[in-house]
Design an enzyme around this catalytic site. Structure first.
Site, PDB file in Angstrom:
ATOM      1  N   GLU A 174       0.820  -1.218   0.000  1.00 10.68           N
ATOM      2  CA  GLU A 174       0.000   0.000   0.000  1.00 10.68           C
ATOM      3  C   GLU A 174       0.853   1.267   0.000  1.00 10.68           C
ATOM      4  O   GLU A 174       0.528   2.264  -0.636  1.00 10.68           O
ATOM      5  CB  GLU A 174      -0.925  -0.024   1.216  1.00 10.68           C
ATOM      6  CG  GLU A 174      -1.895   1.125   1.325  1.00 10.68           C
ATOM      7  CD  GLU A 174      -2.918   1.135   0.195  1.00 10.68           C
ATOM      8  OE1 GLU A 174      -2.726   1.928  -0.741  1.00 10.68           O
ATOM      9  OE2 GLU A 174      -3.887   0.358   0.242  1.00 10.68           O
ATOM     10  N   VAL A 211       2.496   3.373  -3.345  1.00 10.54           N
ATOM     11  CA  VAL A 211       1.801   4.327  -4.211  1.00 10.54           C
ATOM     12  C   VAL A 211       1.068   5.350  -3.366  1.00 10.54           C
ATOM     13  O   VAL A 211       0.219   4.995  -2.550  1.00 10.54           O
ATOM     14  CB  VAL A 211       0.776   3.626  -5.128  1.00 10.54           C
ATOM     15  CG1 VAL A 211       0.117   4.632  -6.051  1.00 10.54           C
ATOM     16  CG2 VAL A 211       1.436   2.518  -5.926  1.00 10.54           C
ATOM     17  N   GLY A 221       1.758   7.163  -0.806  1.00  3.64           N
ATOM     18  CA  GLY A 221       1.946   7.224   0.641  1.00  3.64           C
ATOM     19  C   GLY A 221       0.761   6.755   1.459  1.00  3.64           C
ATOM     20  O   GLY A 221       0.359   5.592   1.372  1.00  3.64           O
ATOM     21  N   ILE A 231      -2.332   7.361   1.276  1.00 10.42           N
ATOM     22  CA  ILE A 231      -3.648   7.198   0.640  1.00 10.42           C
ATOM     23  C   ILE A 231      -3.893   5.710   0.352  1.00 10.42           C
ATOM     24  O   ILE A 231      -3.114   5.091  -0.360  1.00 10.42           O
ATOM     25  CB  ILE A 231      -3.723   7.995  -0.673  1.00 10.42           C
ATOM     26  CG1 ILE A 231      -3.377   9.456  -0.439  1.00 10.42           C
ATOM     27  CG2 ILE A 231      -5.090   7.852  -1.305  1.00 10.42           C
ATOM     28  CD1 ILE A 231      -3.287  10.271  -1.732  1.00 10.42           C
ATOM     29  N   GLY A 290      14.268  21.091   1.897  1.00 12.92           N
ATOM     30  CA  GLY A 290      14.243  19.639   2.048  1.00 12.92           C
ATOM     31  C   GLY A 290      13.074  18.962   1.350  1.00 12.92           C
ATOM     32  O   GLY A 290      12.861  17.765   1.509  1.00 12.92           O
ATOM     33  N   GLU A 321      15.236  16.713  -3.451  1.00 17.12           N
ATOM     34  CA  GLU A 321      16.559  16.181  -3.170  1.00 17.12           C
ATOM     35  C   GLU A 321      17.632  16.955  -3.939  1.00 17.12           C
ATOM     36  O   GLU A 321      17.337  17.674  -4.888  1.00 17.12           O
ATOM     37  CB  GLU A 321      16.599  14.699  -3.556  1.00 17.12           C
ATOM     38  CG  GLU A 321      15.584  13.914  -2.736  1.00 17.12           C
ATOM     39  CD  GLU A 321      15.741  12.415  -2.896  1.00 17.12           C
ATOM     40  OE1 GLU A 321      16.888  11.947  -2.963  1.00 17.12           O
ATOM     41  OE2 GLU A 321      14.712  11.730  -2.964  1.00 17.12           O
ATOM     42  N   LYS A 332       4.989   4.777  -9.917  1.00 18.89           N
ATOM     43  CA  LYS A 332       3.707   4.620  -9.218  1.00 18.89           C
ATOM     44  C   LYS A 332       2.568   4.416 -10.221  1.00 18.89           C
ATOM     45  O   LYS A 332       1.633   3.657  -9.962  1.00 18.89           O
ATOM     46  CB  LYS A 332       3.458   5.849  -8.351  1.00 18.89           C
ATOM     47  CG  LYS A 332       4.488   5.978  -7.216  1.00 18.89           C
ATOM     48  CD  LYS A 332       4.464   7.375  -6.619  1.00 18.89           C
ATOM     49  CE  LYS A 332       5.478   7.535  -5.493  1.00 18.89           C
ATOM     50  NZ  LYS A 332       5.647   8.964  -5.112  1.00 18.89           N
ATOM     51  N   GLY A 381       6.494  11.133   3.882  1.00 20.82           N
ATOM     52  CA  GLY A 381       6.653  11.519   5.281  1.00 20.82           C
ATOM     53  C   GLY A 381       6.711  10.292   6.165  1.00 20.82           C
ATOM     54  O   GLY A 381       6.184   9.237   5.833  1.00 20.82           O
TER      55      GLY A 381
END
Lengths: 439, 439
Positions: A129, A132, A134, A136, A187, A190, A205, A303
């Site tokens: 999960e 793709v 994060g 969601i 930040g 990258e 994704k 995150g």
């Protein structure tokens, strides 16, 4: 209470989030799964590094084999990233009878098929999960909730870095390079932003999403990709004038004949489309189904804790399967033959911005060429000289912006190549696809 | 290929959609579940009615007992609605060893606990994705994907009729009664719109959502409800001026001490909140979790095929459980003790609109009373007479609009009651809660 023993491959941002959730939510997790959850082995590069989480020193190892070979580990959580070596580790874990939860989109977009086949053979769970969008829960929604429907279209804002950059460019009228530099400082991007700004991350994704939405085996190589580096403040300004927002979208569509379009590119979407309001580092996935109609899923794409939330949703699912003896319950050999549409045959509206000499006959020349290539024009904006809103124009130059009706990509490319060679055309700056369909 | 035998209770809009999906998507359903699906019994009121779907005459019965007593039926799909009799049918079906998929929010919001207990005892599946927000897979998302997280807040636009009315009022500046009449003509609102416009329908769905989000047993009676009938074009106009949209929200929040707020009411939400862009008949559910952060799920809340899509997602899940012998796999006795917060203790910002005499000292009187009740004011708009934008004001009258800082509901009510009794105040027209938190 029995204990489920978990091994972690990696303890970076997401791995730390996973460990925190296991500690902090222990009581609720016990209630919901009927088991205690214990992290018994963690593979890291440097076992002496000071960490943001309290774990007994004995669980650490710098040899990932010790996780996948450990006979007590029941679930391996792979959050170390990487390709070939990581693939071998996941395969070994499955073969050793462990279930695997991974957040590794790079690997799945290339080697998903091989991994799922091993999981199916072993009747083990392989869940992803977090790979793709994060936090969601789009993978479960498509594989389970929408399983009875025929999905025809998936469009997603799948990369937070580029969405942050495009949102900032739109809010501030700033140019790409400036906002990228700012995002790097904060930040959000990258030091080497290639994978994000060139669309590769979104393409991985999109390949995974297309695979589950269409029960197919779409890989990264099948995705036609272009990034956001050519989008300028002027394109965004014209988009606004025309009632659109520019987003980097992963688009996957299936036609009734089974052909699949799968592509990542900057896209004009109408301001009344739900994706247009998704700003900043947020991700969203828009799904169209024959029964479902339109739906959208919105949330954080990255995150520590949001991604860990998705990983842990999978861990709970695996434990519930262990409890009911039903691991591998969703697995099926239901894949349709892959039939990817040539990107040259894809049909869409398009936006074209070019600089030309501000002379009589220029527009006539452009529209003649478009007509010869079966490209019909929905709207034209022409701005000549600095006085009429073309800041980049020199004296005697004019900027021309066209929005076409739906056109085959190949025809559009032929037409714009020919336009670019006209003596009176200085340069075709940008061509961007336009998606329709707001609410 | 083995066959799964389904019985339908009801063949109205949703039931017809379910039958259509079973016929039209047979091939994909076979692949994904490993079974053929056959509808063998359908209970309807009138077995001779001409229908929009081809089914053998022999499957019809006007006695629903023939569905739940039929020894061959494995899954009962309940789409007939109703309370006591339907509850008895579902219980009998579960006791007879059948799995049940229902779209019946009215029943679940009142008798969910009783039904789930029977399903748990019998180790049978009782699924209800379609009961909340139609096609949006919010039930599975909360129960499974977010199972490891601690959800702190759920806010939903859960009723399409009222969202259509409020959207139209906002777009056209029209008043409630006019838009309601138009919605009734178009079939978007029922002849008796009470359940929708008074918020009862949204309250049932909110009770179900709060129950799954907080692992509790919230029922319809626990929900504090107010509808949209008092919202006027003027309120919507002020909301716009202040940067808000007005939506009928179902709100459920859990505090760290375990207290749950659960309420349905018109709400000012900031225009940059993702719920603010949800217009027309669409539904959406916004979820906040400690790890998840903010997420939103958006889609169609009603309609033949969207609702059928949710029902069929559940049917596929039940069949996968049958295949793996894991029915009842999610069931747990993990309910927390219910601890509903008194609505008088709920704290939120509020909007107040009142008509007063346009005389010196009016505002001073109002703000003095507010201060005495610990209500502090964030902003005030005063418009006197027709010349300054108060179309409803007579000569010598002024309209006063206040937005407060966060205030206890009880204090606000005491203050506005006292304000309403001031000689210089003609009437306090409306008090509407304000939610914060955009992106």
């Amino acid at each position: 209470m029995e204990t489920i023993k978990v091994g972690l491959l990696g303890l970076g941002t997401v791995g730390t989030g996973v460990a925190k959730m296991i500690f902090d939510n222990q009581e609720e997790l016990n209630k919901k799964t009927g088991y205690a959850i214990e992290i018994i082995k963690v593979a890291v590069k440097n076992i002496n590094k000071k960490r943001d989480i309290e774990l007994p020193q004995a669980v650490f190892t710098d040899n990932p084999q010790e996780v996948v070979e450990n006979p007590d580990v029941q679930i391996v959580v792979e959050v170390m990233g990487g390709l070939e070596d990581t693939k071998d580790l996941i395969i070994k874990a499955l073969q050793n009878g462990k279930h695997v939860v991974t957040a590794n989109k790079d690997l799945l977009a290339v080697s998903g098929q091989e991994l799922f086949e091993v999981a199916d053979e072993q009747k083990k769970d392989l869940m992803y999960e977090a790979a793709v969008a994060g936090a969601i829960p789009i993978v479960r929604a498509v594989k389970e909730s929408l399983a009875a429907d025929e999905i025809t279209e998936v469009m997603g804002i799948l990369n937070g870095t580029t969405n942050y950059i495009l949102s900032k460019m739109s809010q501030e009228g700033a140019d790409f390079a400036d906002v990228l530099a700012e995002a790097q400082e904060l930040g959000y991007a990258e030091a080497d932003p290639t994978s994000d700004v060139e669309g590769y991350d979104a393409a991985r994704k999109t390949a995974i999403l297309a695979s589950i939405a269409f029960s197919s085996r779409v890989t990264f190589d099948d995705v036609s990709v272009s990034g956001i580096t050519k989008i300028s403040a002027r394109d965004i300004s014209y988009a606004k004038d025309l009632g659109y927002s520019i987003k980097l979208l992963g688009v996957a569509k299936r036609e009734d004949n089974g052909q699949i379009e799968v592509r990542v590119h900057p896209t004009f979407i109408p301001n009344d489309h739900p994706l247009a309001a998704v700003n900043g580092v947020y991700n969203a996935v828009f799904v169209k189904g024959k029964a479902l109609g339109d739906a959208m899923f919105y949330g954080r794409g990255a995150g520590e804790l949001p991604t860990a939330s998705a990983v842990m949703g999978d861990v709970v699912e695996v434990i519930r399967n262990i409890r009911s003896g039903s691991n591998g319950r969703i697995g099926c050999t239901c894949y349709n033959e892959k039939n990817i549409k040539d990107v040259n045959d894809v049909v869409s509206k398009s936006y074209i911005r070019l600089l030309a000499k501000d002379e009589p006959g220029v527009l006539a020349g452009i529209t003649r060429i478009l007509g010869e290539h079966h490209v019909s024009v929905e709207s034209i904006i022409q701005r000549g000289g600095q006085s009429s809103g073309c800041d980049e124009c020199e004296q005697g130059e004019a900027e021309v912006v066209l929005v076409t009706h739906a056109v085959r990509h190949q025809d559009l490319k032929a037409a714009t190549d020919e336009i670019n060679s006209l003596a009176k055309v200085i340069q075709v700056y940008n061509i961007v696809r336009v998606e329709e369909g707001g609410n």
